[in-house]
Write an enzyme that holds these catalytic residues in place. Sequence first.
Site, PDB file in Angstrom:
ATOM      1  N   GLY A  12     -31.900   9.883 -14.971  1.00  0.00           N
ATOM      2  CA  GLY A  12     -32.542   8.940 -14.063  1.00  0.00           C
ATOM      3  C   GLY A  12     -33.846   9.506 -13.537  1.00  0.00           C
ATOM      4  N   GLY A  14     -35.771   7.882 -11.356  1.00  0.00           N
ATOM      5  CA  GLY A  14     -36.129   7.097 -10.164  1.00  0.00           C
ATOM      6  C   GLY A  14     -36.492   8.043  -9.030  1.00  0.00           C
ATOM      7  N   PHE A  15     -36.277   7.587  -7.788  1.00  0.00           N
ATOM      8  CA  PHE A  15     -36.698   8.393  -6.642  1.00  0.00           C
ATOM      9  C   PHE A  15     -35.968   9.736  -6.582  1.00  0.00           C
ATOM     10  CE2 PHE A  15     -38.214   4.261  -5.278  1.00  0.00           C
ATOM     11  CZ  PHE A  15     -39.437   4.603  -4.718  1.00  0.00           C
ATOM     12  N   GLY A  16     -34.637   9.713  -6.814  1.00  0.00           N
ATOM     13  CA  GLY A  16     -33.863  10.945  -6.711  1.00  0.00           C
ATOM     14  C   GLY A  16     -34.147  11.898  -7.858  1.00  0.00           C
ATOM     15  N   VAL A  80     -27.922   6.768 -21.238  1.00  0.00           N
ATOM     16  CA  VAL A  80     -26.693   7.561 -21.105  1.00  0.00           C
ATOM     17  C   VAL A  80     -25.506   6.605 -20.981  1.00  0.00           C
ATOM     18  CG1 VAL A  80     -25.482   9.151 -19.556  1.00  0.00           C
ATOM     19  CG2 VAL A  80     -27.889   9.526 -20.107  1.00  0.00           C
ATOM     20  N   GLU A 172     -38.704 -10.400   2.493  1.00  0.00           N
ATOM     21  CA  GLU A 172     -40.035 -10.165   1.933  1.00  0.00           C
ATOM     22  C   GLU A 172     -40.357 -11.196   0.851  1.00  0.00           C
ATOM     23  OE1 GLU A 172     -40.369  -5.434   3.023  1.00  0.00           O
ATOM     24  OE2 GLU A 172     -39.757  -5.941   1.007  1.00  0.00           O
ATOM     25  N   ASP A 301     -28.714   6.339  -4.849  1.00  0.00           N
ATOM     26  CA  ASP A 301     -27.925   5.115  -4.638  1.00  0.00           C
ATOM     27  C   ASP A 301     -26.523   5.189  -5.233  1.00  0.00           C
ATOM     28  OD1 ASP A 301     -30.038   3.994  -3.381  1.00  0.00           O
ATOM     29  OD2 ASP A 301     -30.362   2.357  -4.799  1.00  0.00           O
ATOM     30  N   ALA A 317     -34.954   4.677  -0.622  1.00  0.00           N
ATOM     31  CA  ALA A 317     -35.755   5.624  -1.401  1.00  0.00           C
ATOM     32  C   ALA A 317     -35.868   7.009  -0.742  1.00  0.00           C
ATOM     33  CB  ALA A 317     -37.137   5.015  -1.653  1.00  0.00           C
TER      34      ALA A 317
HETATM   35  C1  FAD Z   1     -36.355  -4.890  -4.801  1.00  0.00           C
HETATM   36  C2  FAD Z   1     -36.030  -3.602  -4.082  1.00  0.00           C
HETATM   37  C3  FAD Z   1     -36.714  -3.275  -2.923  1.00  0.00           C
HETATM   38  C4  FAD Z   1     -36.441  -2.082  -2.258  1.00  0.00           C
HETATM   39  N1  FAD Z   1     -37.151  -1.804  -1.127  1.00  0.00           N
HETATM   40  C5  FAD Z   1     -36.952  -0.617  -0.518  1.00  0.00           C
HETATM   41  C6  FAD Z   1     -37.753  -0.244   0.604  1.00  0.00           C
HETATM   42  O1  FAD Z   1     -38.621  -1.021   1.059  1.00  0.00           O
HETATM   43  N2  FAD Z   1     -37.551   0.977   1.168  1.00  0.00           N
HETATM   44  C7  FAD Z   1     -36.602   1.839   0.675  1.00  0.00           C
HETATM   45  O2  FAD Z   1     -36.483   2.950   1.184  1.00  0.00           O
HETATM   46  N3  FAD Z   1     -35.819   1.509  -0.363  1.00  0.00           N
HETATM   47  C8  FAD Z   1     -35.974   0.314  -0.975  1.00  0.00           C
HETATM   48  N4  FAD Z   1     -35.195  -0.031  -2.050  1.00  0.00           N
HETATM   49  C9  FAD Z   1     -34.100   0.882  -2.455  1.00  0.00           C
HETATM   50  C10 FAD Z   1     -34.646   2.037  -3.248  1.00  0.00           C
HETATM   51  O3  FAD Z   1     -35.501   1.576  -4.271  1.00  0.00           O
HETATM   52  C11 FAD Z   1     -33.479   2.807  -3.827  1.00  0.00           C
HETATM   53  O4  FAD Z   1     -32.679   3.266  -2.758  1.00  0.00           O
HETATM   54  C12 FAD Z   1     -33.950   3.978  -4.658  1.00  0.00           C
HETATM   55  O5  FAD Z   1     -34.670   3.519  -5.775  1.00  0.00           O
HETATM   56  C13 FAD Z   1     -32.765   4.822  -5.114  1.00  0.00           C
HETATM   57  O6  FAD Z   1     -33.229   5.874  -5.912  1.00  0.00           O
HETATM   58  P1  FAD Z   1     -32.341   6.429  -7.098  1.00  0.00           P
HETATM   59  O7  FAD Z   1     -33.068   7.600  -7.634  1.00  0.00           O
HETATM   60  O8  FAD Z   1     -30.938   6.572  -6.656  1.00  0.00           O
HETATM   61  O9  FAD Z   1     -32.325   5.253  -8.184  1.00  0.00           O
HETATM   62  P2  FAD Z   1     -33.531   4.502  -8.880  1.00  0.00           P
HETATM   63  O10 FAD Z   1     -34.810   4.739  -8.191  1.00  0.00           O
HETATM   64  O11 FAD Z   1     -33.067   3.093  -9.036  1.00  0.00           O
HETATM   65  O12 FAD Z   1     -33.620   5.208 -10.301  1.00  0.00           O
HETATM   66  C14 FAD Z   1     -32.584   5.126 -11.240  1.00  0.00           C
HETATM   67  C15 FAD Z   1     -33.166   5.493 -12.596  1.00  0.00           C
HETATM   68  O13 FAD Z   1     -32.096   5.696 -13.488  1.00  0.00           O
HETATM   69  C16 FAD Z   1     -32.385   5.090 -14.726  1.00  0.00           C
HETATM   70  N5  FAD Z   1     -31.109   4.748 -15.365  1.00  0.00           N
HETATM   71  C17 FAD Z   1     -30.167   3.901 -14.898  1.00  0.00           C
HETATM   72  N6  FAD Z   1     -29.123   3.882 -15.739  1.00  0.00           N
HETATM   73  C18 FAD Z   1     -29.419   4.718 -16.755  1.00  0.00           C
HETATM   74  C19 FAD Z   1     -28.719   5.094 -17.930  1.00  0.00           C
HETATM   75  N7  FAD Z   1     -27.507   4.624 -18.223  1.00  0.00           N
HETATM   76  N8  FAD Z   1     -29.314   5.972 -18.776  1.00  0.00           N
HETATM   77  C20 FAD Z   1     -30.542   6.468 -18.496  1.00  0.00           C
HETATM   78  N9  FAD Z   1     -31.233   6.139 -17.387  1.00  0.00           N
HETATM   79  C21 FAD Z   1     -30.676   5.269 -16.528  1.00  0.00           C
HETATM   80  C22 FAD Z   1     -33.207   3.867 -14.345  1.00  0.00           C
HETATM   81  O14 FAD Z   1     -33.999   3.433 -15.442  1.00  0.00           O
HETATM   82  C23 FAD Z   1     -34.032   4.396 -13.188  1.00  0.00           C
HETATM   83  O15 FAD Z   1     -35.260   4.937 -13.614  1.00  0.00           O
HETATM   84  C24 FAD Z   1     -35.442  -1.211  -2.747  1.00  0.00           C
HETATM   85  C25 FAD Z   1     -34.747  -1.539  -3.914  1.00  0.00           C
HETATM   86  C26 FAD Z   1     -35.038  -2.720  -4.581  1.00  0.00           C
HETATM   87  C27 FAD Z   1     -34.291  -3.068  -5.839  1.00  0.00           C
END
Ligand code: FAD
Length: 430
Positions: A12, A14-16, A80, A172, A301, A317
């Site tokens: 992943g 994403g943010f984490g 994955v 929003e 998340d 995030a």
């Molecule tokens: C529309 C929307 C608005 C938001 N607004 C806010 C906000 O204003 N403020 C705030 O703090 N938070 C906000 N959030 C929440 C925030 O985006 C999440 O809490 C944050 O992205 C979590 O980070 P993460 O690293 O856990 O997951 P993510 O950032 O979602 O990253 C997960 C990553 O894992 C990858 N992935 C998933 N499954 C697989 C797999 N099977 N194999 C390989 N890769 C995979 C994905 O492609 C992605 O790149 C919002 C979320 C959404 C959907």
Amino acid sequence: MADYKHRIVIVGGGFGGLAAAKALKGVDAEIVLIDRRNHHLFQPLLYQVATAALSPSEVAWPIRHLLRRQENVRVLMATVVGVDKDKHTVLLEDGSSEPYDTLILATGAQHAYFGNDQWEAFAPGLKTIEDATAIRRKLLLALEAAERETSPARRRALLTFAIIGAGPTGVEMAGAIVELGHASIKGQFNTIEPHDLRVVLIEGADRVLGNFKPELSTYTLRALEKMGVEVELGQVVSEIDADGVSFGEKRIETKTIIWAAGVAASPVAKWLGVEGDKAGRVKVEPDLSLPGYPEIFVIGDVASVLQDNGKPVPGVAPAAKQAGQHVARLLRQQLAGEGARPPFRYQHAGDLATIGKSSAVIDFGWTRLKGWFAWWVWGFAHIYFLVETRTRIFITMSWLWIYLTGQCSARLITHGMAPEKKPLDEVDEE
Ligand SMILES: Cc1cc2nc3c(=O)[nH]c(=O)nc-3n(C[C@H](O)[C@H](O)[C@H](O)COP(=O)(O)OP(=O)(O)OC[C@H]3O[C@@H](n4cnc5c(N)ncnc54)[C@H](O)[C@@H]3O)c2cc1C
């Protein structure tokens, strides 16, 4: 790449996951970041892509580019599908696998329809760039179809937009759709007027922005209503189909429904063979490792962990970023031969939500802001947290342009041509 003795696999970007990879810069280990997409996405501004204020490339960046200066990182684009905890391998969709010494799972969340997955076809959620451009297409096509529609009932259905869920994303979206409609209809369409637009926000709880202090919910409700949004509180949706949404005794005929009501963790609990909490998140130790498996970390998340005050770390995030940085710190210490594993301590900066392009609410805990000033604070906070200088400049310019002219420049209908001339058969003529 140098010959490293330790291999850290991060799933992943994403943010984490990205925060963990960045914070591991220079450690004596090979880091393999696997993501099924080639880009990191700034989800907080995704609703602006869905409502044509920003373009996809302003809220997403290639992961390879973001990590290009880290010699110890390899980026793999792959999906994955499982983890073999005993063999220490991550299983990929194409049948191959990647070995790990340490594993960080950060795959985020996905939409949840509370057992009504059939609704997804009619009420898409907002989570990816594809979701955002598909919603943008739906919104803009509805306006184009309404311009040509001769039946008043059908036109009304085309110009009605329903959003389910009044958390920050729903609020929003509602404000941004009103503004998109007004900006694009005025002076540019001939048979429809801005006041023909109807935006309905449906919420099961008794207030909007349930996580904020009640005074900010009340302020937001009033601000939305002032913009013309119809807010339906305490209403649980019972049916969604191609022509509308039903709740309580009511039925709203609409061709555009957006789901902003719920998310569930991606299937990491299943991969690990453990029971998730009710949102599917994996319960982790205070240091964010999987119980019994100190070499596996689950963050963001997809993890369920409590703060010192007994409340769960929220799915936002900053929490995912801080978790990624925490695990990177632990690993640095571990690679340096130190055994301590302090618990993760989340620092909550505040809750923010915008209501259109000139109002917002912010709850910092110690103080609360609302209105125009809050919107500027919200804007600066988001620009500060964006990933690249180029994007910061572009988004500032785009927002200034929209603020001054009211025009959304990304009003492009992609993936298709003219709207289908498909009558809304179920809509009664009036
Ligand atoms: C529309 C929307 C608005 C938001 N607004 C806010 C906000 O204003 N403020 C705030 O703090 N938070 C906000 N959030 C929440 C925030 O985006 C999440 O809490 C944050 O992205 C979590 O980070 P993460 O690293 O856990 O997951 P993510 O950032 O979602 O990253 C997960 C990553 O894992 C990858 N992935 C998933 N499954 C697989 C797999 N099977 N194999 C390989 N890769 C995979 C994905 O492609 C992605 O790149 C919002 C979320 C959404 C959907």
